[in-house]
Every structure is written in C-alpha cells, then in structure tokens.
Scaffold this active site. Structure first.
Site, PDB file in Angstrom:
ATOM      1  N   GLY A 159       0.800  -1.223   0.000  1.00  0.00           N
ATOM      2  CA  GLY A 159       0.000   0.000   0.000  1.00  0.00           C
ATOM      3  C   GLY A 159       0.828   1.266   0.000  1.00  0.00           C
ATOM      4  CD  GLN A 190      -8.597  -1.351  -0.396  1.00  0.00           C
ATOM      5  OE1 GLN A 190      -7.444  -1.764  -0.261  1.00  0.00           O
ATOM      6  NE2 GLN A 190      -9.323  -0.871   0.611  1.00  0.00           N
ATOM      7  NE  ARG A 191      -3.977  -2.447   1.212  1.00  0.00           N
ATOM      8  CZ  ARG A 191      -4.498  -3.626   0.928  1.00  0.00           C
ATOM      9  NH1 ARG A 191      -5.564  -3.725   0.158  1.00  0.00           N
ATOM     10  NH2 ARG A 191      -3.954  -4.728   1.383  1.00  0.00           N
ATOM     11  CE  LYS A 204       1.759  -7.838  -2.653  1.00  0.00           C
ATOM     12  NZ  LYS A 204       1.417  -7.266  -1.333  1.00  0.00           N
ATOM     13  CG  ASN A 249       5.643  -7.131  10.036  1.00  0.00           C
ATOM     14  OD1 ASN A 249       6.638  -7.228  10.745  1.00  0.00           O
ATOM     15  ND2 ASN A 249       5.681  -7.236   8.719  1.00  0.00           N
ATOM     16  CB  CYS A 292      13.476   7.866  20.633  1.00  0.00           C
ATOM     17  SG  CYS A 292      15.250   7.920  20.356  1.00  0.00           S
ATOM     18  CB  CYS A 306      -2.642  -5.857   8.852  1.00  0.00           C
ATOM     19  SG  CYS A 306      -1.796  -4.387   9.359  1.00  0.00           S
ATOM     20  CB  CYS A 363      16.816   5.534  22.712  1.00  0.00           C
ATOM     21  SG  CYS A 363      16.427   4.483  21.296  1.00  0.00           S
TER      22      CYS A 363
HETATM   23 ZN   LIG Z   1      16.384   6.049  19.655  1.00  0.00          ZN
END
Ligand SMILES: [Zn+2]
Length: 392
Positions: A159, A190-191, A204, A249, A292, A306, A363
């Site tokens: 998409g 569809q997209r 693909k 995902n 982060c 999904c 982080c």
């Molecule tokens: Zn980070």
C-alpha cells in the site's frame, strides 16, 4: 545618440562591479551565489562547481525564484565577461545590491587554475522528461543528477511502497530497491497501485519492476525477494542512501529502525490503520529513532491483525506520497525534513496534526548504551503494526 556595442559595454562595465577570478572564488566560498548565464551547450563544456545555471535570456524572468533575497551576494559569469556585465547591470536595476561580474568569465577562472567540473549531460529525452524539475531552482540539473544517482530502498511493494515507488520512479530516482517476498493477490489491488489484475500470482517484486521500468527507463529496479531478518538486513541496507519503511508489521518495523540506526541511514516511516495514517523521518544521528518513541514491540496478542483491521484504499496514497516527498527532500537537501516530527492524517476529518518527537537519551537503540550489532536483539515474529500515536 546611439552607441556602438563596444561603447555600450564600456558604459555598462563602468556602472557595475567586476572582480577577478581569485576574488570571485573567495566570495563564493563565503556564501555568494555563483550564477552561470551562458547557454546550455557552453555549460556542458565545463562550469564552476555548484553554480546555478540561468541562461542570460531567462535571467530577469527567473532570478527572483532562484535568489529571492536581494541582499544575497551574487557572482555572475559567462564565457568572457561581457554577457555577465550586462546581466549585472540588469540585476542591479532589479534591486539586487551585491552583484558582481567575473572579469574575463569562465576563461579567466580556468586560466587562474581554479577548480571546475564538466556537468554530466542529459539526453534530449531526459531534458523533456525532467523539464519541470529543471525549472525549479531548488532542483535544477544538479538536483536531478542527485536524484538519478540516488539509491532508495522500498521495504514492501504494498500500500505505501506502491504510490511512493511510482512517484520516486517518475521523479527519476535512479535506483529503487524493492524488498518483498509476497505475490500479488486480488485483495491487494484496492490500494497497491504498482500491481494489476493480470499480475495476480506474480511476485510483487517482479510486478513492481515491470510497472516502474515501463514508467521510467532511467530507473534500475533491484529486487530483493526475501523477508528481512537480522541475518540479512544490514547486508541489504548497506548499499542504499535512504530507506522507505512501508511494512505493516511490528517485527519488521523494529528491525528496519535498528538497522538504519546502526548504518546511519535515514528511515522514512509511514503507517496506516483504517482511516488514519502517520509519517515521520527517523534519523538517529540528527533526531529520535523509532525506539525513542516505543522502546519495545507490544506483545503479539495485543497487536491487532492487519488483515482484519481494514484500510481505506486511498489512505496509503496520501501517506506513501508524504514519504516519497520526504525521500526527495532528503536527497536534494532542501526544505525541513520530518525529523523529530510525526505528521498524522485523519482522512474522515480531513485534518493533519503534528507531534514533536524527542530523542530519548536512554533509548535502547540510539541512546548512551546502544548496541553496536543486532546479535543480542530479539525480534518477535509478525503482528500488525497499528499507529499507536495516531490512536492516542
Ligand atoms: Zn532512539
């Protein structure tokens, strides 16, 4: 009273300021804009590095777009210093206050042993294909060359990857890598506008190649018909300048983020859910990374699937094109990228919102105790990625 050409030139030169090649070089190094007013066939023989090209005949017409600030210092040059002298007079009449003409022109520059380059030539087809880019001073022939030389990796030909891939190809991004291990399915159409009904069942990556190469033969499509694992991700990413994350995902999203942080590649992020989408640019050397914001993936049983969630078919078009736009800005080095900003879009409200994002000093991927490889990181499988902030 009429003047001869010689008299007119002398009179013009008396009204403007001329500089020699060394002075011109100093001014350009200090931030003056070099503008080449010669004809395209002359420029192709060689030019000052970084000079903007506006042929004399278009100068008055295009200068305000190229240099909006009338106090910006400008060094004009031509082949021998005559056309640039007339050009300097003309810019002065337009209110530009810091304009000089290079005495002796490009010939004097070369004669002084200063550096110059031979711009790579465009074919007649390319001149027509990219003519609208050439007209933008922020892109121009030099910017188009950057696009043609750029290597962008699309993760997913779905998409988001479809609209982004089509527009990046149309814009002349010279190398498009495509990572996808799926085949075209009728529920994609569809997209996922890279694909078509007659390609159902085709990989693909192959379908993307057919569409992109039909659109623009300047583009080389590099297919990576595989899933991303921590064993192959660095090897695949290493060759690219920008990564466009079009996955759906969580497992891939974290893996893409982590690989981009390790390799210092900007990660142009997009995600979609039902009627809402979001986009940002994660570039850890200049701002926050994905971790982060969300240090760890949610447990798989909390992440919706999904295939069950649904998405409005046009929504990835909006978000994928925001991503493509960011990619092009990054390659050209223009504008303000979405680094440290998350742009969210609500299709039902027709509204955009912007959230400031901050780098987390702790982080787990780009903070002070960041790992230097992916070896110790665990990646869970699958689970659909919903745009958590957009729902918040
Ligand atoms: Zn980070």
């Amino acid at each position: 009273m009429s003047l001869t050409y010689r008299e007119l030139l002398e009179e013009t030169k008396a009204q403007i300021e001329e500089v020699d090649a060394l002075m011109a070089q100093r001014m350009i190094a200090a931030g003056a804009r070099a503008i080449d007013v010669r004809e395209p066939d002359e420029v192709e023989q060689g030019a000052l590095p970084g000079a903007a090209h506006i042929p004399r005949g278009f100068l008055e017409f295009r200068i305000e777009d190229a240099v909006p600030d009338r106090d910006q210092p400008i060094v004009l040059y031509c082949a021998g210093g005559a056309r640039s002298a007339f050009a300097a007079k003309s810019l002065r009449d337009l209110g530009y206050r810091n304009v000089v003409s290079l005495a002796g022109g490009f010939g004097a520059w070369k004669g002084a042993g200063l550096p110059w380059t031979v711009p790579q030539k465009y074919t007649a087809e390319q001149r027509r294909r990219y003519s609208r880019h050439f007209l933008l001073s922020e892109v121009g022939e030099e910017g188009q060359r950057k696009l043609l030389d750029a290597k962008v990796l699309l993760i997913g030909a779905g998409g988001l990857g479809s609209p982004a891939g089509l527009y990046l190809a149309a814009a002349g991004v010279g190398t498009l890598g495509v990572v996808d291990d799926d085949v075209v399915d009728d529920s994609n159409l569809q997209r996922q506008i890279l694909h078509s009904t007659d390609r159902i069942g085709l990989p693909k990556v192959e379908s993307a190649r057919l569409t992109i190469e039909a659109l623009n033969p300047d583009v080389t499509v590099v297919g990576h018909e595989t899933r991303l694992w921590k064993e192959n991700v660095l090897e695949i990413f290493r060759d690219y300048d920008v990564v466009l994350d079009g996955t759906d995902n969580f497992a891939s999203r974290y893996l893409i983020n982590d690989a981009c942080v390790l390799l210092d590649i900007p990660n142009v992020h997009g995600s979609i859910f039902r009627f809402e989408g979001q986009a940002s640019v994660f570039h850890a050397s200049q701002g926050p990374c994905y971790r982060c914001l969300f240090p760890d993936p949610p447990p798989p049983d909390l992440a919706p699937n999904c295939a069950e969630a649904g998405v409005l078919g046009v929504l990835p078009g909006v978000i994928g094109l925001l991503q493509a736009t960011e990619v092009i800005k990054l390659i050209l080095g223009i504008g303000a990228p979405l680094i440290g900003r998350l742009l969210t879009y609500d299709a039902l409200d027709a509204s955009f919102r912007e959230l400031r994002l901050h780098k987390d000093p702790d982080c787990p991927m780009c903070g002070r105790f960041a790992p230097t490889s992916l070896d110790e990181i665990e990646y869970t499988d699958a689970a659909c990625a919903i745009p958590a902030l957009a729902l918040a």
